[in-house]
Scaffold this motif. Structure first.
Motif, mmCIF file in Angstrom:
data_model
loop_
_atom_site.group_PDB
_atom_site.id
_atom_site.type_symbol
_atom_site.label_atom_id
_atom_site.label_comp_id
_atom_site.label_asym_id
_atom_site.label_seq_id
_atom_site.Cartn_x
_atom_site.Cartn_y
_atom_site.Cartn_z
ATOM 1 N N ASP A 186 6.020 8.949 -15.073
ATOM 2 C CA ASP A 186 5.892 10.501 -14.735
ATOM 3 C C ASP A 186 6.773 11.339 -15.799
ATOM 4 O O ASP A 186 6.830 12.385 -15.811
ATOM 5 N N HIS A 187 7.431 10.372 -16.875
ATOM 6 C CA HIS A 187 8.141 11.204 -17.971
ATOM 7 C C HIS A 187 7.047 12.208 -18.646
ATOM 8 O O HIS A 187 6.033 11.765 -19.265
ATOM 9 N N GLY A 188 7.467 13.471 -18.791
ATOM 10 C CA GLY A 188 6.631 14.274 -19.587
ATOM 11 C C GLY A 188 5.436 14.916 -18.833
ATOM 12 O O GLY A 188 4.588 15.726 -19.136
ATOM 13 N N ALA A 189 5.360 14.460 -17.244
ATOM 14 C CA ALA A 189 4.228 15.078 -16.556
ATOM 15 C C ALA A 189 4.476 16.444 -16.296
ATOM 16 O O ALA A 189 5.640 16.727 -16.017
ATOM 17 N N VAL A 190 3.369 17.175 -15.958
ATOM 18 C CA VAL A 190 3.583 18.612 -15.631
ATOM 19 C C VAL A 190 3.530 18.405 -14.016
ATOM 20 O O VAL A 190 2.699 17.956 -13.191
ATOM 21 N N CYS A 191 4.627 19.418 -13.533
ATOM 22 C CA CYS A 191 4.971 19.523 -12.177
ATOM 23 C C CYS A 191 4.548 20.752 -11.682
ATOM 24 O O CYS A 191 5.111 21.900 -12.092
ATOM 25 N N LEU A 192 3.696 20.849 -10.585
ATOM 26 C CA LEU A 192 3.351 22.265 -9.938
ATOM 27 C C LEU A 192 3.729 21.862 -8.327
ATOM 28 O O LEU A 192 3.428 20.911 -7.864
ATOM 29 N N THR A 193 3.969 23.079 -7.676
ATOM 30 C CA THR A 193 3.764 23.093 -6.206
ATOM 31 C C THR A 193 2.785 23.868 -5.934
ATOM 32 O O THR A 193 2.484 25.015 -6.243
ATOM 33 N N VAL A 194 1.945 23.279 -4.825
ATOM 34 C CA VAL A 194 0.912 23.961 -4.064
ATOM 35 C C VAL A 194 0.761 23.731 -2.591
ATOM 36 O O VAL A 194 1.703 22.817 -2.104
ATOM 37 N N ASP A 195 0.096 24.510 -2.005
ATOM 38 C CA ASP A 195 -0.013 24.177 -0.543
ATOM 39 C C ASP A 195 -0.667 22.954 -0.270
ATOM 40 O O ASP A 195 -1.476 22.494 -0.961
ATOM 41 N N ALA A 196 -0.021 22.086 0.627
ATOM 42 C CA ALA A 196 -0.523 20.965 1.126
ATOM 43 C C ALA A 196 -1.903 20.842 1.336
ATOM 44 O O ALA A 196 -2.756 19.855 1.104
ATOM 45 N N ALA A 197 -2.679 21.793 1.998
ATOM 46 C CA ALA A 197 -4.076 21.929 2.232
ATOM 47 C C ALA A 197 -4.887 21.864 1.053
ATOM 48 O O ALA A 197 -6.000 21.285 1.297
ATOM 49 N N VAL A 198 -4.500 22.409 -0.176
ATOM 50 C CA VAL A 198 -5.310 22.202 -1.107
ATOM 51 C C VAL A 198 -4.681 21.542 -2.517
ATOM 52 O O VAL A 198 -5.419 21.636 -3.631
ATOM 53 N N ALA A 199 -3.891 20.482 -1.891
ATOM 54 C CA ALA A 199 -3.461 19.501 -2.933
ATOM 55 C C ALA A 199 -4.387 18.658 -3.532
ATOM 56 O O ALA A 199 -4.467 18.594 -4.845
ATOM 57 N N GLU A 200 -5.402 18.179 -2.653
ATOM 58 C CA GLU A 200 -6.449 17.381 -2.986
ATOM 59 C C GLU A 200 -7.273 17.890 -4.067
ATOM 60 O O GLU A 200 -7.987 17.248 -4.985
ATOM 61 N N THR A 201 -7.706 19.186 -3.566
ATOM 62 C CA THR A 201 -8.586 20.021 -4.570
ATOM 63 C C THR A 201 -8.051 20.163 -5.673
ATOM 64 O O THR A 201 -8.801 20.014 -6.697
ATOM 65 N N ALA A 202 -6.795 20.441 -5.844
ATOM 66 C CA ALA A 202 -5.927 20.798 -7.192
ATOM 67 C C ALA A 202 -5.892 19.602 -7.955
ATOM 68 O O ALA A 202 -6.248 19.575 -9.361
ATOM 69 N N ILE A 203 -5.747 18.484 -7.554
ATOM 70 C CA ILE A 203 -5.621 17.313 -8.457
ATOM 71 C C ILE A 203 -7.110 16.839 -9.042
ATOM 72 O O ILE A 203 -7.302 16.468 -10.105
ATOM 73 N N GLN A 204 -8.001 17.042 -7.839
ATOM 74 C CA GLN A 204 -9.353 16.759 -8.616
ATOM 75 C C GLN A 204 -9.797 17.573 -9.738
ATOM 76 O O GLN A 204 -10.647 17.186 -10.640
ATOM 77 N N ALA A 205 -9.547 18.921 -9.768
ATOM 78 C CA ALA A 205 -9.623 19.908 -10.808
ATOM 79 C C ALA A 205 -8.936 19.856 -11.994
ATOM 80 O O ALA A 205 -9.440 19.674 -12.888
ATOM 81 N N LEU A 206 -7.835 19.429 -11.839
ATOM 82 C CA LEU A 206 -6.729 19.343 -12.889
ATOM 83 C C LEU A 206 -7.105 17.944 -13.766
ATOM 84 O O LEU A 206 -6.901 17.908 -14.928
ATOM 85 N N ALA A 207 -7.631 16.977 -12.971
ATOM 86 C CA ALA A 207 -7.968 15.727 -13.773
ATOM 87 C C ALA A 207 -8.941 15.745 -14.500
ATOM 88 O O ALA A 207 -9.326 14.944 -15.517
ATOM 89 N N THR A 208 -9.957 16.910 -14.488
ATOM 90 C CA THR A 208 -11.072 17.146 -15.462
ATOM 91 C C THR A 208 -10.318 17.845 -16.711
ATOM 92 O O THR A 208 -11.233 17.857 -17.690
ATOM 93 N N LEU A 209 -9.372 18.212 -16.760
ATOM 94 C CA LEU A 209 -8.917 18.764 -18.020
ATOM 95 C C LEU A 209 -8.832 17.848 -19.269
ATOM 96 O O LEU A 209 -8.463 16.727 -19.078
ATOM 97 N N PRO A 210 -9.029 18.241 -20.329
ATOM 98 C CA PRO A 210 -8.863 17.412 -21.555
ATOM 99 C C PRO A 210 -7.576 16.972 -21.674
ATOM 100 O O PRO A 210 -6.737 17.645 -21.627
ATOM 101 N N GLY A 211 -7.298 15.649 -22.001
ATOM 102 C CA GLY A 211 -6.104 14.750 -22.082
ATOM 103 C C GLY A 211 -5.245 14.440 -20.943
ATOM 104 O O GLY A 211 -4.337 13.629 -21.034
ATOM 105 N N VAL A 212 -5.867 14.923 -19.892
ATOM 106 C CA VAL A 212 -5.012 14.390 -18.695
ATOM 107 C C VAL A 212 -5.741 12.980 -18.185
ATOM 108 O O VAL A 212 -6.942 12.707 -18.225
ATOM 109 N N ILE A 213 -4.868 12.073 -17.886
ATOM 110 C CA ILE A 213 -5.296 10.801 -17.450
ATOM 111 C C ILE A 213 -5.096 10.415 -15.871
ATOM 112 O O ILE A 213 -5.502 9.581 -15.639
#
Length: 311
Positions: A224-251
């Motif tokens: 996790d070194h260098g990972a970007v950290c956000l806090t979101v409502d737990a109810a939308v967390a799964e939606t958030a990671i699915q969307a963020l995973a589509t960004l260029p450079g995100v693995i």
């Protein structure tokens, strides 16, 4: 200042220390880390001349600890595990005894004892029998005897064990103050201590050295070194990671639940900056997110990974 070359120790069929090699130079503070039973204390006891190696060699300031034990120990200050001392002696009497063992007498002994007592904050218990002291004060008596002759090399086995937070802070400050002209090895289970005072760290498990680097370099091994950290409502967390995973450079993106909220950790390909892209993307989403910047990494996580893989 300290040289270990293929140092080994067997107890019957058990190989407690298995061909350990490393050096420590003047000005270095080495954190010696490992799980219980890894071989840390056995290695330090051999280096201090308390145990005879089964193989290999060790030297202090150029003096082999087996062939030249007196010369090696003259340059060494040693705090063993548990800080053993004569329980019926007072702290003052014990330090006077140690000064005599170290060849100090008269004004020189008085000055060195006074310096060690001041640095370890022992003044108010000097005339109490050691057996009546708390674990923390016993530890400080042990530390005082290790430093009173101003040795070139210090070997400290759990130097802050039993100390309260203020006392730990004082001992760490002492180590930093005297480290410039000494070579110091500290065995500790307190990983924050390594990051606070050590310039280098070795991880040992099953008697073998598994890692040897600076604390910062070890922390950088955390996935996790260098990972970007956000806090979101737990109810939308799964939606958030699915969307963020589509960004260029995100693995990868993952969730750490925190009750009604959740941490979202977004990792990138090595060398690919994604902080600005993640922040810009998150700002345009209805997530009620809080930005916590990038993750430094955790030494305890790296320690667990290294030692678990070796089990």
């Amino acid at each position: 200042m300290i040289v270990l070359n293929e140092l080994s120790k067997r107890f019957g069929i058990i190989r407690a220390v298995d061909r350990v090699s490393f050096t420590v130079n003047r000005g270095e503070v080495l954190g010696f880390l490992g799980p219980n039973g890894a071989g840390k204390s056995t290695t330090m006891k051999m280096l201090a001349g308390f145990l005879t190696p089964s193989g290999g060699s060790a030297s202090i300031c150029g003096h082999d600890v087996v062939a030249q034990p007196i010369q090696a120990k003259q340059r060494l200050g040693y705090l063993p595990e548990g800080a053993p001392a004569y329980p019926d002696m007072t702290a003052r009497g014990f330090l006077m005894f140690i000064a005599g063992v170290r060849g100090l007498s008269g004004r020189e002994a008085t000055q060195r004892i006074g310096w060690a007592v001041e640095r370890t904050q022992l003044t108010r218990v000097l005339d109490q029998p050691i057996d009546t002291l708390s674990k923390g004060f016993k530890r400080r008596v042990g530390l005082a005897q290790a430093i009173l002759h101003d040795p070139d090399v210090l070997i400290l086995d759990e130097p802050t064990d039993g100390l309260d937070p203020n006392q730990k802070h004082e001992v760490r400050g002492l180590i930093r103050d005297i480290a410039g002209d000494k070579a110091i090895i500290i065995s500790t289970h307190i990983l924050e201590e390594v990051e606070a005072v050590c310039s280098r760290a070795i991880v040992i498990a099953r008697g073998r050295v598994l890692a040897d680097d600076t604390p910062d370099a070890l922390v950088a091994q955390d996935p996790d070194h260098g990972a970007v950290c956000l806090t979101v409502d737990a109810a939308v967390a799964e939606t958030a990671i699915q969307a963020l995973a589509t960004l260029p450079g995100v693995i990868a993106a993952r969730i750490e639940p925190r009750g009604p909220r959740a941490l979202v950790l977004v990792r990138s390909e090595p060398g690919v900056p994604i902080v600005d892209a993640v922040r810009e993307f998150a700002t345009g989403q209805p997530w009620d997110s809080a930005d916590h910047g990038t993750v430094r990494g955790r030494l305890d996580q790296v320690f667990r990974t290294i030692t678990t893989d070796a089990a």
